[in-house]
Design a protein around this motif. Sequence first.
Motif, mmCIF file in Angstrom:
data_model
loop_
_atom_site.group_PDB
_atom_site.id
_atom_site.type_symbol
_atom_site.label_atom_id
_atom_site.label_comp_id
_atom_site.label_asym_id
_atom_site.label_seq_id
_atom_site.Cartn_x
_atom_site.Cartn_y
_atom_site.Cartn_z
ATOM 1 N N PRO A 106 23.682 60.006 -5.173
ATOM 2 C CA PRO A 106 23.250 59.778 -6.556
ATOM 3 C C PRO A 106 22.651 58.382 -6.742
ATOM 4 C CG PRO A 106 25.599 59.471 -6.395
ATOM 5 C CD PRO A 106 25.132 59.835 -5.026
ATOM 6 N N SER A 140 28.789 58.819 3.151
ATOM 7 C CA SER A 140 29.559 60.007 2.749
ATOM 8 C C SER A 140 28.680 61.261 2.692
ATOM 9 C CB SER A 140 30.244 59.777 1.391
ATOM 10 O OG SER A 140 29.317 59.914 0.342
ATOM 11 N N LEU A 151 30.476 73.275 -15.381
ATOM 12 C CA LEU A 151 30.472 71.898 -15.888
ATOM 13 C C LEU A 151 29.186 71.154 -15.514
ATOM 14 C CD1 LEU A 151 32.292 69.681 -17.176
ATOM 15 C CD2 LEU A 151 32.936 69.055 -14.873
ATOM 16 N N GLU A 152 28.637 70.398 -16.459
ATOM 17 C CA GLU A 152 27.445 69.591 -16.185
ATOM 18 C C GLU A 152 27.796 68.130 -16.385
ATOM 19 O OE1 GLU A 152 24.081 71.000 -18.363
ATOM 20 O OE2 GLU A 152 23.829 72.588 -16.886
ATOM 21 N N VAL A 153 27.434 67.308 -15.421
ATOM 22 C CA VAL A 153 27.752 65.869 -15.556
ATOM 23 C C VAL A 153 26.513 65.027 -15.299
ATOM 24 C CG1 VAL A 153 30.188 65.924 -15.092
ATOM 25 C CG2 VAL A 153 28.608 65.949 -13.184
ATOM 26 N N LYS A 185 26.050 74.601 -1.303
ATOM 27 C CA LYS A 185 26.444 73.186 -1.291
ATOM 28 C C LYS A 185 26.954 72.747 0.084
ATOM 29 C CE LYS A 185 27.650 72.996 -6.193
ATOM 30 N NZ LYS A 185 28.770 72.991 -7.142
ATOM 31 N N ALA A 186 27.462 73.682 0.865
ATOM 32 C CA ALA A 186 27.956 73.328 2.201
ATOM 33 C C ALA A 186 26.828 72.787 3.078
ATOM 34 C CB ALA A 186 28.598 74.544 2.846
ATOM 35 N N PHE A 200 24.468 64.915 -1.050
ATOM 36 C CA PHE A 200 23.803 64.349 -2.239
ATOM 37 C C PHE A 200 24.121 62.861 -2.359
ATOM 38 C CE2 PHE A 200 24.059 63.557 -6.971
ATOM 39 C CZ PHE A 200 22.682 63.522 -7.175
ATOM 40 N N LEU A 226 32.624 63.005 -10.618
ATOM 41 C CA LEU A 226 32.305 64.438 -10.702
ATOM 42 C C LEU A 226 31.025 64.763 -9.947
ATOM 43 C CD1 LEU A 226 33.448 65.307 -14.296
ATOM 44 C CD2 LEU A 226 34.291 66.314 -12.199
ATOM 45 N N TRP A 227 30.136 63.777 -9.791
ATOM 46 C CA TRP A 227 28.913 64.010 -9.019
ATOM 47 C C TRP A 227 29.273 64.468 -7.610
ATOM 48 C CZ3 TRP A 227 28.095 61.645 -4.392
ATOM 49 C CH2 TRP A 227 28.813 60.486 -4.141
ATOM 50 N N LEU A 228 30.339 63.868 -7.044
ATOM 51 C CA LEU A 228 30.746 64.189 -5.680
ATOM 52 C C LEU A 228 31.419 65.568 -5.637
ATOM 53 C CD1 LEU A 228 31.266 63.332 -2.725
ATOM 54 C CD2 LEU A 228 33.377 62.292 -3.489
ATOM 55 N N ARG A 269 31.188 68.007 -7.827
ATOM 56 C CA ARG A 269 30.304 69.107 -8.223
ATOM 57 C C ARG A 269 29.233 69.390 -7.165
ATOM 58 N NH1 ARG A 269 30.309 72.929 -10.569
ATOM 59 N NH2 ARG A 269 28.524 72.894 -11.940
ATOM 60 N N SER A 270 28.827 68.359 -6.419
ATOM 61 C CA SER A 270 27.787 68.604 -5.416
ATOM 62 C C SER A 270 28.380 69.066 -4.082
ATOM 63 C CB SER A 270 26.928 67.351 -5.213
ATOM 64 O OG SER A 270 27.702 66.323 -4.649
ATOM 65 N N SER A 271 29.711 69.031 -3.954
ATOM 66 C CA SER A 271 30.344 69.485 -2.706
ATOM 67 C C SER A 271 30.775 70.950 -2.867
ATOM 68 C CB SER A 271 31.575 68.625 -2.426
ATOM 69 O OG SER A 271 32.614 69.006 -3.293
ATOM 70 N N PRO A 272 31.068 71.621 -1.748
ATOM 71 C CA PRO A 272 31.469 73.036 -1.872
ATOM 72 C C PRO A 272 32.928 73.197 -2.286
ATOM 73 C CG PRO A 272 31.306 72.412 0.432
ATOM 74 C CD PRO A 272 30.914 71.209 -0.340
ATOM 75 N N ILE A 311 28.250 55.468 0.047
ATOM 76 C CA ILE A 311 27.866 56.786 -0.479
ATOM 77 C C ILE A 311 26.864 57.471 0.437
ATOM 78 C CG2 ILE A 311 26.480 57.814 -2.325
ATOM 79 C CD1 ILE A 311 28.159 56.417 -4.289
ATOM 80 N N ARG A 346 19.549 66.723 -9.778
ATOM 81 C CA ARG A 346 20.937 67.110 -10.069
ATOM 82 C C ARG A 346 21.080 68.627 -10.162
ATOM 83 N NH1 ARG A 346 23.650 62.255 -11.262
ATOM 84 N NH2 ARG A 346 25.452 63.084 -12.348
ATOM 85 N N ALA A 380 21.233 69.720 -6.602
ATOM 86 C CA ALA A 380 22.542 69.394 -6.009
ATOM 87 C C ALA A 380 23.673 70.230 -6.605
ATOM 88 C CB ALA A 380 22.831 67.912 -6.215
ATOM 89 N N GLY A 381 23.380 71.026 -7.619
ATOM 90 C CA GLY A 381 24.415 71.892 -8.194
ATOM 91 C C GLY A 381 25.271 71.206 -9.238
ATOM 92 N N ILE A 382 24.845 70.021 -9.680
ATOM 93 C CA ILE A 382 25.632 69.293 -10.695
ATOM 94 C C ILE A 382 25.253 69.792 -12.091
ATOM 95 C CG2 ILE A 382 26.122 67.004 -11.644
ATOM 96 C CD1 ILE A 382 25.554 65.904 -8.854
#
Lengths: 251, 571
Positions: A80, A145, B569-571, A73-74, A78, B410-412, B414-417, A142, A45, A48-50
């Motif tokens: 999950p 996606s 933010l952290e999720v 991120k581009a 990811f 939020l996973w989606l 936050r992990s997207s640009p 997912i 995570r 992935a930048g979360i």
Amino acid sequence: MIRLRGVTKRYGAFEAVRGIDLDIAKGELFGLLGPNGAGKTTTMRMIAGILTPTGGTIEIGGESIVDHPIAAKAKLGFIPDRPYVYEKLTGGEFLRFTAALYGQDGSTIETRIDELLALFDLTPWKEELTESYSHGMRQKLIIASALVHRPEVIVVDEPMIGLDPKSAKLLKALFRNYTERGGTVLMSTHTLEIIEGMCDRIGIIHEGKLIACGTMADLRREAASEGAGMEELFLRLTGEHLDHDLDAVLG
Amino acid sequence: MPSSADHVGRQPDFATLTSPKWRSALARLRRRPEGGSRGRGLLLGLGGLVFLGVTFFIALRVVLYFKQVEEIGQLLAGKLLGMAFLAFLGILLLSNLISALSTFFLARDLDMLVAAPLDWGRFYLAKLGETVIHSSWMVMLLAFPLLSAYAVAWHGGPLFPLVALGALLPLLIIPAVIGSAITLVLVNVFPARRTRDILGLVTIVGAGGLVVLLRVLRPEQLARPEGFQSLVDFIAVLSTPSHPLLPSEWASSMLMNWLTRVADPLPIALLWSTAGAFVVMGASLHRRLYASGFAKAQEGAGGFVRGASWDRVARWLLVGMPPMRREFILKDLRTFFRDSTQWSQLILLGVLVLVYLFNVQALPLFTGERVPVLIITLITFLNQGLAGFVIAAIAARFIFPAISLEGRLLWLLRSSPLDPVAMLRSKYLVGILPLLVLAVGLTVATNHLLRASDFMMLVSVLTIVAYTLAVAGLALGIGTLYPQYDTENAAQIPTSFGGLVFMLLAITLLAVVIILEAIPVADYLRATQGDVAWEVGPVGWAAFAAAALCCVLAGWLPLRYAVRRLRTLEV
């Protein structure tokens, strides 16, 4: 392609990840293995930048995930471990939305969506709300996606949960082909057979530290267990063993 | 190996069955609060105490006033209690429908309980108890200051709390049994998720209908005996039980009997025998239908998609926008209009607006004696406050939860640009447009009903536009700073601590704006009274500018902090 230097993550006094250094090359399929609570998901995570690392640096394709998150991120897709999707969107709409998050739309994306849905046998469900999808179907959506915007790196946490044997086989072939075409995959899983059979290199994470890293041969050498399988190697390297009195439990 | 079948005859008691719930509640209470949460707890506790105190004070004043009225005072007090209990009964029936669906068919512990060798009767009673607690705590909270006021006014004595509990318990149980029985039948006909949609809609329509009905009936006329032909008619209306077959009437009779020292066991017998009979009937229905209903509840709802035509229109309207923002807006619109727990709230909103307009129209300003222009202008000016409050309440319900509702996804995001600024901008756009239309429409309509002057109309419209723009930013910003990511029901999100913070800030902003604008408006009123020509002076302009600045800051600052929060933010 993925570069971690001294990455740590603290939650108050608890240190979930402790100074991980890792390099994953372009075109490599890297497997991350570890006992429950070892820090695998936290590491994934962060990549992935979360989650934001407490210390250290993470780079994706040369871009720092902390300093230049949008550029990093581009390049990333990811997947999950839990397949949460917007329940009130159809499968097609969800993929269109995901592509738009990466700034992509138009006829190319429409074609891509149809291709991916067909690949995962979801075409008949394209116009159905995802609330009526099964767990496995959501997982496949997912995965689709994460591929819709043609990422350079895929970070995937426990990809096989909920997938039927056909889809699991398809996913293995997909990752293999993807890396052969120059893509990079970082995968965390408990399925030892996948780690052993698919990954170019394996990292074993235990109590927040990367305790071993290399090919199967490297790991065997490190554990001084020539010819050992992944299960035995894993238990040896993590120092875990079955010492419970099963007789007492089963009576 | 010893088998679990050897112990099958021994059934867990009620306390064991409900222990996961009450133990979790106890653990939450025992957990030592830290920093912010201690402050929140204190603020919430203080707010609750103030609410209870104010309700008690108002109720005591009313009850004492009634008590002093000769001949009919006691009848009036009894009638008031009966009306309050009737309202409670209505609320309980509606809330039990939703609670029962959740506890009996959607709760996370059901798989474990249904798989266990558990006696159906114990299961029913445990789940019924859970339903009663979930649906009735708010009613109990409201009943507490009201009944305390009655106890103080009539010297209820140390046993009154027990008597009150004896009257309230069956009043809580009966609607819980009815609610769970209706849910049980509906789940057997529709899948549970579809039932939730239907029940949500029924509840909203029912609640809306109830409010409209109560308002159109004008209950305030009961307090005006001059509206009746003769005093005898009035007393006759008061002394006849309005709903002799409803438990609310029995409960109020039971309490009034105790308070006025009348020995009549009939209301107690009616209340408890009815509650007992309902539980028995509910249990037998449960035994027949629960297994098939539970199996049906596991089925999917079937994912048909509504509103394809408006979807095409929205897509066409948003052509030319960057794909990220366009798809975000479309996603928000789709998830809102496809979720009946969300869009059905628009019905309540319609009812709120209707009641508001009805109240303004019912003001006795242009009937009978001529009301001075000063009063009308004052009411028009203060009406801004009311309109502002309505807009703040709507923003709390529809804009405040926007970020919280992204919770599991939020996973989606936050992990997207995705840039948080773009996300907040899209959410602001989706919220502000309908809110502005409503705010301006409401202000123009009420000012028209109040026959406001051109100046007041202009001030009101400009104020409500500025306030709406600010309050939307405030709602989105505070909603991001105090998110409720785990709450699935959007209607619950504004009732959180963050919702309270938002409402407090929104009302403070409203008060500041009104106080600042009072300076030029008072000037205008003086000029109108003196019949002299008038223009906005430098002080007036400064006041308007200060009000505008407050709105800009109130809308912009929380959004700025929200962007910062989303970036880390952290999720």
